[in-house]
Each structure stands twice: as structure tokens, then as C-alpha cells.
Design a protein around this motif. Structure first.
Motif, PDB file in Angstrom:
ATOM      1  N   ILE A  44       0.845  -1.209   0.000  1.00  0.00           N
ATOM      2  CA  ILE A  44       0.000   0.000   0.000  1.00  0.00           C
ATOM      3  C   ILE A  44       0.879   1.258   0.000  1.00  0.00           C
ATOM      4  O   ILE A  44       0.669   2.184  -0.803  1.00  0.00           O
ATOM      5  N   PHE A  45       1.873   1.289   0.890  1.00  0.00           N
ATOM      6  CA  PHE A  45       2.747   2.463   0.973  1.00  0.00           C
ATOM      7  C   PHE A  45       3.489   2.673  -0.345  1.00  0.00           C
ATOM      8  O   PHE A  45       3.595   3.802  -0.844  1.00  0.00           O
ATOM      9  N   LEU A  46       3.995   1.579  -0.926  1.00  0.00           N
ATOM     10  CA  LEU A  46       4.753   1.693  -2.187  1.00  0.00           C
ATOM     11  C   LEU A  46       3.856   2.138  -3.337  1.00  0.00           C
ATOM     12  O   LEU A  46       4.185   3.041  -4.109  1.00  0.00           O
ATOM     13  N   SER A  47       2.673   1.491  -3.442  1.00  0.00           N
ATOM     14  CA  SER A  47       1.785   1.810  -4.569  1.00  0.00           C
ATOM     15  C   SER A  47       1.230   3.232  -4.469  1.00  0.00           C
ATOM     16  O   SER A  47       1.020   3.910  -5.475  1.00  0.00           O
ATOM     17  N   GLN A  48       0.983   3.692  -3.240  1.00  0.00           N
ATOM     18  CA  GLN A  48       0.451   5.046  -3.062  1.00  0.00           C
ATOM     19  C   GLN A  48       1.564   6.103  -3.092  1.00  0.00           C
ATOM     20  O   GLN A  48       1.282   7.291  -3.265  1.00  0.00           O
ATOM     21  N   GLY A  49       2.781   5.642  -2.872  1.00  0.00           N
ATOM     22  CA  GLY A  49       3.924   6.552  -2.854  1.00  0.00           C
ATOM     23  C   GLY A  49       3.823   7.586  -1.745  1.00  0.00           C
ATOM     24  O   GLY A  49       4.173   8.761  -1.941  1.00  0.00           O
ATOM     25  N   VAL A  50       3.317   7.156  -0.582  1.00  0.00           N
ATOM     26  CA  VAL A  50       3.160   8.110   0.539  1.00  0.00           C
ATOM     27  C   VAL A  50       4.144   7.781   1.665  1.00  0.00           C
ATOM     28  O   VAL A  50       4.636   6.662   1.765  1.00  0.00           O
ATOM     29  N   SER A  57       3.705   6.573  10.099  1.00  0.00           N
ATOM     30  CA  SER A  57       4.739   6.186   9.135  1.00  0.00           C
ATOM     31  C   SER A  57       4.669   4.671   9.033  1.00  0.00           C
ATOM     32  O   SER A  57       4.030   4.004   9.864  1.00  0.00           O
ATOM     33  N   PHE A  58       5.351   4.097   8.059  1.00  0.00           N
ATOM     34  CA  PHE A  58       5.289   2.643   7.884  1.00  0.00           C
ATOM     35  C   PHE A  58       5.766   1.920   9.145  1.00  0.00           C
ATOM     36  O   PHE A  58       5.133   0.978   9.619  1.00  0.00           O
ATOM     37  N   GLN A  59       6.898   2.420   9.692  1.00  0.00           N
ATOM     38  CA  GLN A  59       7.473   1.770  10.874  1.00  0.00           C
ATOM     39  C   GLN A  59       6.539   1.888  12.094  1.00  0.00           C
ATOM     40  O   GLN A  59       6.323   0.919  12.822  1.00  0.00           O
ATOM     41  N   GLU A  60       5.958   3.101  12.246  1.00  0.00           N
ATOM     42  CA  GLU A  60       5.031   3.322  13.375  1.00  0.00           C
ATOM     43  C   GLU A  60       3.811   2.412  13.256  1.00  0.00           C
ATOM     44  O   GLU A  60       3.320   1.865  14.245  1.00  0.00           O
ATOM     45  N   LEU A  61       3.340   2.280  11.996  1.00  0.00           N
ATOM     46  CA  LEU A  61       2.153   1.442  11.775  1.00  0.00           C
ATOM     47  C   LEU A  61       2.454  -0.018  12.116  1.00  0.00           C
ATOM     48  O   LEU A  61       1.637  -0.697  12.756  1.00  0.00           O
TER      49      LEU A  61
END
Lengths: 266, 330
Positions: A44-50, A57-61
Motif C-alpha cells: 500500500i505504501f509503495l503503490s500510493q507513494g506516501v 509512518s510505515f514503521q510506526e504502523l
């Protein structure tokens, strides 16, 4: 008085230690869940580029989800609820009813005792996480205390909700289907696998009106520092209120149900 | 512990359905319930230190009565008063004074040694350390299971497990003990050990026992008084020996003649009494009076090599009783 319930806790702990493989199962359950979540959210993070989603953040999530899965495991009750329902159905409950002990308290201690191995293993996992990802969990000592208190409330509240459903077995005999349906819906609605903070606002507003908010999100938000300390007081009061309401309903259902009980079998 | 039961009845709600998928479907949508009385109008008074045996066929209401006395069931009608307590209120004070052992149900923790369950009971019943130690040691030695204390319950034999169940139930020294089929499935030695133990415990601690058993020998050896239930109704309450006498007042005589006795001297007696003679031994099954009369006449004519009396087996007596109890109790 308290001694008899700590003795129940202890014997369940001893019982849990007889099955060492369960500790491994607990770790596998957490890590496999986390692995799937990692793959999905990474995509999701990669495809959305966010860089972040709703403040995560990815790590926090990942840390938030990791802790949510852990809390979710500790509040779920397959073993205790299964045994209680079976007891009512087959008459095994008799062995508790003939002793000077509260049925509710006895099984609450059993509920904690059965999960005792998980508490130990998860504490170690948490310790490793704190060392590997400093600053993402427990920003201060107050958060550790708050987390332990909120987790205790979550476990009690969860058990009280199970208790109400379990006591329905006095009328229907078999209610495991209800428990399964509840467990499955709770995995999503309590935020065990997806933080409820990522839910649409209208769904989140409804969840906030229910005790579900306090099963996973509340302790995890305290542990990760996402809940401002000035909101703790209100949320602790509301969560304790939910505990009292659920305990009261459970007592009513039990007292009605026990009159209906026919002590099946010998 | 004083027990007074008045006009006690218990009915259960049951649903019936015919076999097969059709029956299951029909019952799913339209379940038909009926009520049946497991116990009807039971009256009973029991003094402290008595041992009462409850006899009855399967479904007679024995276990239901036990469950009502201990408070597992709510009565449909009537009252149970045990030392001023209403059992189904399940007051913890009351539960500390009673104990139940159900032969077909396991109250011990299955996967861990019985000693762990004993420790749990110590805390549940709030037993002092010294009292716990002395009671446990006494019971363990009496029932001869010291070497099994640290063995997982699931690895114990049925007899050993029953002994452990009894120890767990008696650690808090209850004044009222209810044993439901305590010797079910046990070998002869274990059965006898448990019977001896009940008698000893009753004498030593003046504990009241209520015992159900399918083995009439259990009742005969442990209980002076019996309550007989038949289809939920109480049909006899009194001495077990009186019940046996009223059912079958006959006894058996064995009279062994000396070698070369004159059998023709028996001809006259054969016309009056029913007996058999085989291998120099006369066997007669007669009422007490007839038996006495026959014996006097025999002793008048013969000098015996040996002789003995025997009660008829109670199992046989009770079996014939339960076929048609009304016939004997009218």
C-alpha cells in the motif's frame, strides 16, 4: 479471600506450563500475522507513494499493529470460553458450583492463567522491540504504567463480554457459534489487525460508542504515545464504566441462567 | 449435620423429536416440550452422623436428590433445609460444610498431579497449613495412595483416581458428604477399601453420609438406613435389614451329615419341608421359623458333621424387589 483466586491463577499457570508448545504457537501467531500485515501495508505504501497514512509512518504502523495483535491475543478466549460452555452443556460446571468460590472470578483467573505463557513470551518480544526500535514504544515510564492498567481493563472487559455470551449456554446449550462469530468480528472491529484509527470516520464514531474501543486501541494508543495524557483520565473512567456494565449484565444473565440449569449428566 | 426435606419435587423440561433428518428439521422449527417429574413429594429427615443409602434403578431420581441437597438444582416444589441453610442459595458457608463426589465426574485437574488439586482446595476452602498437612497425610495413608500423589491424574487407575477424588473432597473435613456411585467400575479390593474408609470416617468424625450405589453390597456394608426411590417416588425409608427381611424372609441352612447316615430317616421331613440332599449335605432355603423347626428335628435324628446358616444374596433379593416393588411393600 484473594488467596483462593491467586491459587486458581497459579494452578492454571502450572497447567499451562505442561504444554510448552503453546508458547511457540503464540510467537508463531504473532509473527505470521505481522508478516502478512507487513506485506500488505508495504504494498500500500509503495503503490500510493506516501510517507504516512493518517499520521502513521510505515514503521510506526507496523509497531502499532504488532502491539495490537499481541493485545488482541491476550484478550481472546478460545480455551476458557470453550471449557465453560462445555461445562454448562455436559454438567462439568458442577465441580465449580459445589465449591465455595465465585464462578465468575474462578474462570477470570483461569482466563489469565491459561494465557500466562503468552504474557511471558510477549513481554520478551516487547523488550526486544523496545531495544531494536527505540522511541517507538513506551516514550516514558508513565506510558508503561498506563499500558499495564489499560491492558488489565481490556482483559477484564473482554472476559466480561465473553461471560455474557457463555452464560447464554444455560438456555441454548451450545453457543460456540456465537463465540466464533464474535471472535471473527472482533479481529476487525476492535482493531486487532487494522488500527481503528484508519477506519472511515462514521465507522469510528460508532465504535467509540461501544466498549470495543477499549479492547485493543486504548492500551495500544497509550503504549505508543498516540493518546495524549490529558485524555487518559476520561478514557479510563469510561472503560471502567463499561467493565461495570458488562459485569453487571453478566451477573444478571448468570443468576437467571443458573435457575434454568439442569445439572446434566451425573 | 441435620437435614430436613419436605415435599420435595423436581421436574425437568424435555423436548422430544422423532429420529432422522425429517424429525430434526421439524424439531428445529417446531420444538415440542414436555415436563417429567424426576422426583415426587420426597420427605426425609436425617440426623447428624447417620449414613443413608439411596437405592433405586436407573432414572429413579437418586442423583437428582443428591443434586438438590447440595444445591446444584432448584427444586420445583418443596424445601431442603440443611442445618438452617437453603442449599440452592449456594452460600459459601454452607458449601464449606458439604462435599460431593460423583463417581462418573472428574473433579481433579486431569493433566497435573492430584497434589496440585489438593493445594488448590486448601486455598479454596481456606484450610490452615498445619490442618491441611495432617488431614492430607491421614487420608493419603488411609487410602494407601502416598506413592501416587505426584503422578498426573490422567495416568492413575480408576480406583486410584476415585481415592484421590475422595481425598480432595474431604480435605476441609465436611460435616455432610454425598457420594454418588463411589465404587462404580472399581475392582473388589478398591471397593472394599472405600467402604472401610467411609465407616471409619463416619465413626471418627461423626460425618453424615448420603450414598447412592448400584452395588447393593455397598449399601449393605455402609448404610444401616436406606431410602428407596422408584420412578421418582419414595417407596421405603428405614432399616436396610428390615427391607431385606420384608422382601425375602428366607435364610439358607447347610447341614452336613456324617458318612453313612440313614437317608430313609429324612422321608418324613421331606413331606413337610422343601430341601435337597447332595454329597451328604442338606441345603434348605426357608423362613426363619421353618428353618428353626427343621433344624430341631434334624438334630433330634442326626448328629451333624458341620452346619451353617447363610443370608440370601442381597443383590438377588433387591433385583427381584425392583421388578415389582409394590408387591413387597403393600
Amino acid at each position: 479471600m484473594i488467596k483462593k483466586y491467586t491459587a486458581v491463577l497459579k494452578i492454571n499457570w502450572i497447567h499451562a506450563l505442561e504444554y510448552r508448545a503453546n508458547a511457540l504457537v503464540g510467537v508463531v501467531a504473532i509473527l505470521s500475522g505481522l508478516f502478512i500485515e507487513y506485506q500488505i501495508w508495504n504494498l500500500i505504501f509503495l503503490s500510493q507513494g506516501v510517507e504516512s497514512i493518517k499520521g502513521f509512518s510505515f514503521q510506526e504502523l507496523m509497531i502499532f499493529i504488532f502491539l495490537s495483535i499481541m493485545v488482541g491475543q491476550l484478550k481472546s478466549s478460545w480455551h476458557t470460553s470453550g471449557e465453560m460452555i462445555e461445562g454448562i452443556r455436559t454438567g462439568d460446571i458442577n465441580k465449580y458450583l459445589i465449591r465455595p468460590i465465585s464462578y465468575f472470578n474462578y474462570h477470570f483467573m483461569m482466563f489469565i492463567g491459561v494465557n500466562s505463557l503468552y504474557y511471558t513470551v510477549y513481554s520478551l518480544l516487547l523488550l526486544v522491540t523496545i531495544i531494536v526500535f527505540p522511541g517507538l514504544l513506551f516514550p516514558s515510564i508513565i506510558n508503561i504504567i498506563g499500558f499495564i492498567l489499560a491492558l488489565s481493563i481490556s482483559v477484564f472487559l473482554s472476559y466480561s463480554i465473553y461471560y455474557i455470551m457463555i452464560c447464554c449456554a444455560f438456555w441454548f446449550g451450545e453457543v460456540r457459534a456465537i463465540i466464533v462469530a464474535y471472535n471473527l468480528s472482533m479481529i476487525i472491529l476492535s482493531g486487532q489487525y487494522i488500527p481503528i484509527r484508519l477506519f472511515p470516520d462514521n465507522v469510528l464514531d460508532i465504535i467509540k460508542l461501544t466498549p470495543l474501543l477499549y479492547l485493543v486501541d486504548f492500551p495500544v494508543s497509550i503504549a505508543t504515545g498516540r493518546m495524549p495524557i490529558e485524555d487518559w483520565g476520561f478514557n479510563f473512567i469510561v472503560s471502567i464504566g463499561w467493565c461495570i456494565i458488562m459485569w453487571f449484565i453478566g451477573s444478571l444473565v448468570y443468576n437467571r441462567g443458573i435457575r434454568n440449569y439442569e445439572a446434566y449428566g451425573s | 449435620m441435620y437435614i430436613k426435606i419436605s415435599n420435595l419435587s423436581k421436574s425437568f423440561k424435555m423436548f422430544k423429536r422423532s429420529a432422522g433428518l425429517k424429525g430434526a428439521l421439524s424439531s428445529f422449527f417446531n420444538r415440542k416440550y414436555s415436563h417429567f417429574f424426576a422426583l415426587k413429594n420426597i420427605d426425609l429427615e436425617l440426623k447428624s452422623g447417620e449414613i443413608l443409602g439411596i437405592l433405586g434403578e436407573n432414572g429413579a431420581g437418586k442423583t437428582t436428590l443428591i443434586k438438590l441437597i447440595v444445591g446444584l438444582l432448584h427444586p420445583t416444589n418443596g424445601n431442603v433445609n440443611v442445618d438452617g441453610y437453603n442449599p440452592w442459595k449456594r452460600n459459601h458457608e454452607y458449601l464449606r460444610k458439604v462435599s460431593v463426589v460423583m463417581g462418573q465426574k472428574n473433579q481433579l485437574w486431569w493433566d497435573i498431579p492430584a497434589s496440585e488439586s489438593f493445594l488448590l482446595n486448601k486455598h479454596i476452602y481456606q484450610i490452615e497449613d498445619s490442618e491441611f498437612e495432617s488431614t492430607m497425610n491421614e487420608l493419603v495413608d488411609l487410602l494407601d495412595v502416598r506413592d501416587k500423589l505426584d503422578v498426573q491424574v490422567r495416568r492413575l487407575s480408576l480406583g486410584e483416581r476415585m481415592k484421590m477424588e475422595i481425598i480432595a473432597a474431604l480435605l476441609h473435613k465436611p460435616a455432610l458428604i454425598l457420594l454418588d456411585e463411589p465404587t462404580l467400575g472399581l475392582d473388589v479390593i478398591s471397593q472394599s477399601k472405600i467402604r472401610d474408609f467411609v465407616r471409619y470416617y463416619n465413626k471418627e468424625y461423626n460425618a453424615t453420609f448420603i450414598i447412592t450405589s448400584h452395588y447393593t453390597k455397598d449399601i449393605q456394608e455402609m448404610c444401616e438406613r436406606v431410602l428407596v426411590l422408584h420412578k421418582g417416588s419414595q417407596i421405603y425409608d428405614g432399616k436396610f435389614s428390615d427391607l431385606i427381611k420384608s422382601i425375602n424372609p428366607r435364610r439358607r441352612l447347610f447341614f452336613e451329615f456324617n458318612e453313612g447316615f440313614d437317608e430313609s430317616l429324612l422321608e418324613e421331613l421331606k413331606a413337610v419341608y422343601n430341601f435337597n440332599v447332595s454329597n451328604n449335605i442338606l441345603t434348605a432355603e426357608l423362613s426363619e421359623n421353618d428353618l428353626k423347626a427343621l433344624l430341631i428335628k434334624l438334630l433330634d435324628k442326626f448328629s451333624p458333621n458341620s452346619m451353617s446358616f447363610e443370608d440370601l444374596p442381597v443383590e438377588e433379593t433387591m433385583r427381584s424387589f425392583f421388578i415389582n416393588p409394590d408387591q413387597y411393600l403393600k
